[in-house]
Design a protein around this motif. Structure first.
Motif, short mmCIF file in Angstrom:
data_model
loop_
_atom_site.label_atom_id
_atom_site.label_comp_id
_atom_site.label_asym_id
_atom_site.label_seq_id
_atom_site.Cartn_x
_atom_site.Cartn_y
_atom_site.Cartn_z
N MET A 102 26.70 47.13 47.09
CA MET A 102 27.92 46.76 46.36
C MET A 102 27.63 45.65 45.34
N ARG A 103 26.82 44.69 45.71
CA ARG A 103 26.49 43.61 44.77
C ARG A 103 25.79 44.18 43.53
N GLU A 104 24.81 45.06 43.73
CA GLU A 104 24.10 45.67 42.61
C GLU A 104 25.02 46.56 41.79
N TRP A 105 25.85 47.32 42.47
CA TRP A 105 26.75 48.24 41.77
C TRP A 105 27.75 47.48 40.90
N LEU A 106 28.29 46.38 41.44
CA LEU A 106 29.25 45.59 40.66
C LEU A 106 28.58 44.88 39.48
N GLU A 107 27.30 44.54 39.62
CA GLU A 107 26.57 43.97 38.48
C GLU A 107 26.42 45.00 37.37
N LYS A 108 26.23 46.27 37.74
CA LYS A 108 26.08 47.33 36.75
C LYS A 108 27.42 47.80 36.19
N HIS A 109 28.50 47.61 36.93
CA HIS A 109 29.83 48.07 36.52
C HIS A 109 30.83 46.91 36.58
N PRO A 110 30.73 45.94 35.69
CA PRO A 110 31.62 44.76 35.76
C PRO A 110 33.09 45.10 35.54
N GLN A 111 33.39 46.22 34.90
CA GLN A 111 34.79 46.60 34.66
C GLN A 111 35.51 46.92 35.97
N GLU A 112 34.76 47.26 37.00
CA GLU A 112 35.36 47.60 38.29
C GLU A 112 35.96 46.38 38.99
N LEU A 113 35.52 45.19 38.64
CA LEU A 113 36.11 43.99 39.23
C LEU A 113 37.59 43.87 38.87
N GLU A 114 37.92 44.22 37.63
CA GLU A 114 39.32 44.19 37.21
C GLU A 114 40.14 45.25 37.95
N GLU A 115 39.57 46.42 38.13
CA GLU A 115 40.25 47.46 38.90
C GLU A 115 40.45 47.03 40.35
N GLN A 116 39.47 46.36 40.90
CA GLN A 116 39.55 45.86 42.26
C GLN A 116 40.70 44.85 42.39
N LYS A 117 40.83 43.98 41.41
CA LYS A 117 41.91 42.99 41.42
C LYS A 117 43.28 43.66 41.30
N LYS A 118 43.37 44.69 40.46
CA LYS A 118 44.63 45.42 40.32
C LYS A 118 45.03 46.10 41.63
N GLY A 119 44.06 46.71 42.28
CA GLY A 119 44.33 47.38 43.56
C GLY A 119 44.77 46.39 44.62
N ARG A 120 44.14 45.25 44.66
CA ARG A 120 44.52 44.24 45.64
C ARG A 120 45.94 43.75 45.37
N ALA A 121 46.27 43.52 44.11
CA ALA A 121 47.61 43.07 43.76
C ALA A 121 48.66 44.12 44.10
N LEU A 122 48.30 45.39 43.95
CA LEU A 122 49.23 46.47 44.24
C LEU A 122 49.55 46.56 45.72
N TRP A 123 48.54 46.40 46.58
CA TRP A 123 48.73 46.63 48.01
C TRP A 123 48.89 45.36 48.84
N TRP A 124 48.30 44.23 48.45
CA TRP A 124 48.26 43.08 49.34
C TRP A 124 48.96 41.84 48.79
#
Length: 62
Positions: free
Chosen positions: A12-34
């Protein structure tokens, strides 16, 4: 002394380094559900409206 890091954590650490745009999606998902705004009045009202549950549901004597 080495600190253990699982294969999944490394991936996951390596994947997020290669796909930094996914951090924003992760934050959106967290805001939506939690991350929901808390209303203290509603929380207090819900706590007061709870019905007590018997310790043993099937015991007819209590």
């Amino acid at each position: 002394m080495a600190i253990y890091e699982s294969e999944h954590t490394k991936f996951m650490r390596e994947w997020l380094e290669k796909h930094p745009q996914e951090l924003e999606e992760q934050k959106k998902g967290r805001a939506l559900w939690w991350d929901k705004p808390q209303d203290l009045d509603s929380t207090a009202r819900n706590a007061q409206s709870r019905v007590p549950v018997k310790p043993y549901y099937y015991d007819a004597n209590h």
